[in-house]
Design a protein around this motif. Structure first.
Motif, short mmCIF file in Angstrom:
data_model
loop_
_atom_site.label_atom_id
_atom_site.label_comp_id
_atom_site.label_asym_id
_atom_site.label_seq_id
_atom_site.Cartn_x
_atom_site.Cartn_y
_atom_site.Cartn_z
N ALA A 24 0.82 -1.21 0.00
CA ALA A 24 0.00 0.00 0.00
C ALA A 24 0.86 1.27 0.00
O ALA A 24 1.86 1.35 0.70
CB ALA A 24 -0.92 0.02 1.21
N GLN A 25 0.43 2.24 -0.81
CA GLN A 25 1.03 3.57 -0.81
C GLN A 25 0.10 4.58 -0.16
O GLN A 25 0.54 5.52 0.47
CB GLN A 25 1.33 4.03 -2.24
N MET A 26 -1.20 4.37 -0.38
CA MET A 26 -2.24 5.24 0.19
C MET A 26 -3.32 4.32 0.76
O MET A 26 -3.62 3.29 0.18
CB MET A 26 -2.87 6.13 -0.87
N ILE A 27 -3.88 4.75 1.88
CA ILE A 27 -4.98 4.02 2.49
C ILE A 27 -6.17 4.98 2.60
O ILE A 27 -5.99 6.15 2.94
CB ILE A 27 -4.62 3.54 3.91
N PHE A 28 -7.35 4.44 2.35
CA PHE A 28 -8.58 5.22 2.46
C PHE A 28 -9.54 4.47 3.38
O PHE A 28 -9.75 3.27 3.21
CB PHE A 28 -9.25 5.41 1.09
N LEU A 42 -17.50 0.80 8.08
CA LEU A 42 -16.12 1.11 7.71
C LEU A 42 -15.77 0.40 6.41
O LEU A 42 -15.88 -0.82 6.31
CB LEU A 42 -15.17 0.67 8.82
N LEU A 43 -15.35 1.17 5.42
CA LEU A 43 -14.94 0.62 4.13
C LEU A 43 -13.47 0.97 3.91
O LEU A 43 -13.08 2.14 4.01
CB LEU A 43 -15.79 1.20 3.01
N TYR A 44 -12.67 -0.04 3.59
CA TYR A 44 -11.23 0.13 3.45
C TYR A 44 -10.82 -0.03 1.99
O TYR A 44 -11.17 -1.01 1.33
CB TYR A 44 -10.49 -0.95 4.25
N ASP A 45 -10.04 0.93 1.49
CA ASP A 45 -9.45 0.85 0.16
C ASP A 45 -7.98 1.24 0.26
O ASP A 45 -7.56 1.87 1.24
CB ASP A 45 -10.13 1.82 -0.82
N TYR A 46 -7.23 0.89 -0.76
CA TYR A 46 -5.83 1.33 -0.81
C TYR A 46 -5.37 1.42 -2.24
O TYR A 46 -5.98 0.86 -3.15
CB TYR A 46 -4.92 0.40 0.00
N ILE A 47 -4.30 2.17 -2.44
CA ILE A 47 -3.62 2.24 -3.72
C ILE A 47 -2.27 1.55 -3.54
O ILE A 47 -1.51 1.89 -2.63
CB ILE A 47 -3.44 3.70 -4.20
N ASN A 48 -2.02 0.57 -4.42
CA ASN A 48 -0.76 -0.18 -4.30
C ASN A 48 0.36 0.49 -5.09
O ASN A 48 0.17 1.55 -5.68
CB ASN A 48 -0.96 -1.64 -4.71
N LYS A 49 1.50 -0.14 -5.12
CA LYS A 49 2.68 0.43 -5.77
C LYS A 49 2.54 0.48 -7.30
O LYS A 49 3.33 1.13 -7.97
CB LYS A 49 3.93 -0.33 -5.35
N GLU A 100 3.70 7.16 1.92
CA GLU A 100 5.02 7.60 1.46
C GLU A 100 5.47 8.86 2.19
O GLU A 100 6.65 9.03 2.49
CB GLU A 100 5.01 7.82 -0.05
N ASN A 101 4.53 9.77 2.48
CA ASN A 101 4.87 11.02 3.15
C ASN A 101 4.43 11.04 4.61
O ASN A 101 4.61 12.05 5.29
CB ASN A 101 4.22 12.20 2.41
N MET A 102 3.83 9.93 5.07
CA MET A 102 3.35 9.79 6.45
C MET A 102 2.47 10.98 6.85
O MET A 102 2.70 11.64 7.84
CB MET A 102 4.52 9.62 7.42
N LYS A 103 1.43 11.22 6.02
CA LYS A 103 0.47 12.29 6.29
C LYS A 103 -0.93 11.71 6.34
O LYS A 103 -1.24 10.75 5.63
CB LYS A 103 0.54 13.37 5.21
N ILE A 104 -1.76 12.32 7.17
CA ILE A 104 -3.14 11.89 7.30
C ILE A 104 -4.06 13.09 7.06
O ILE A 104 -3.71 14.22 7.43
CB ILE A 104 -3.41 11.26 8.67
N ASN A 105 -5.19 12.83 6.41
CA ASN A 105 -6.17 13.87 6.16
C ASN A 105 -7.55 13.29 6.44
O ASN A 105 -7.83 12.15 6.07
CB ASN A 105 -6.08 14.35 4.72
N LEU A 106 -8.41 14.07 7.08
CA LEU A 106 -9.80 13.67 7.32
C LEU A 106 -10.72 14.69 6.70
O LEU A 106 -10.60 15.89 6.98
CB LEU A 106 -10.08 13.55 8.82
N ASP A 107 -11.60 14.22 5.84
CA ASP A 107 -12.66 15.05 5.25
C ASP A 107 -13.96 14.62 5.89
O ASP A 107 -14.38 13.47 5.74
CB ASP A 107 -12.73 14.87 3.74
N TYR A 108 -14.61 15.55 6.59
CA TYR A 108 -15.80 15.23 7.35
C TYR A 108 -17.07 15.42 6.53
O TYR A 108 -17.14 16.29 5.68
CB TYR A 108 -15.86 16.12 8.61
N ARG A 109 -18.09 14.60 6.84
CA ARG A 109 -19.40 14.70 6.22
C ARG A 109 -20.41 15.13 7.27
O ARG A 109 -20.46 14.56 8.36
CB ARG A 109 -19.82 13.37 5.61
#
Length: 111
Positions: A24-28, A42-49, A100-109
């Motif tokens: 995984a590079q990105m997790i959603f 809870l729904l889990y997705d990711y973007i691989n390499k 990759e950049n060890m950053k987290i973002n939360l978009d609220y609904r």
């Protein structure tokens, strides 16, 4: 000194990092909390390499419980600190973790 919301963001990111597939590079995480704070969708997705997006299930059922606890704590923090801007508190969010950049973002609904 970090604030409580920063600690909760960090905890959520760590839980997702530890549960993510190795490539995984990105997790959603798309999370929808119940009004009673007793369950969540809870729904889990990711973007691989290879830059392919796909879903995954965490290896441990405990992951869902840990994330629910932290998201409920975060939502309660928003209420306690008056961070709702006069609107009802958020009921869901999309969590994005950039590994990759060890950053987290939360978009609220709010709807």
């Amino acid at each position: 000194m970090t604030s409580r919301d920063d600690e909760l963001y960090s905890d959520i990111g760590r839980i997702l990092f530890e549960s993510a597939p190795e490539d995984a590079q990105m997790i959603f995480l798309d999370a929808e909390l119940s009004p009673e704070d007793d369950h969540a969708k809870l729904l889990y997705d990711y973007i691989n390499k290879k830059n392919e997006k796909t879903w995954f299930l965490p290896g441990s059922p405990e992951t869902d419980s840990l994330l629910l606890k932290k998201l409920v704590e975060l939502r309660c923090f928003y209420i306690e600190q008056g961070l709702t801007g006069g609107r009802p508190v958020w009921h869901g969010c999309l969590v994005t973790v950039d590994l990759e950049n060890m950053k987290i973002n939360l978009d609220y609904r709010y709807d």
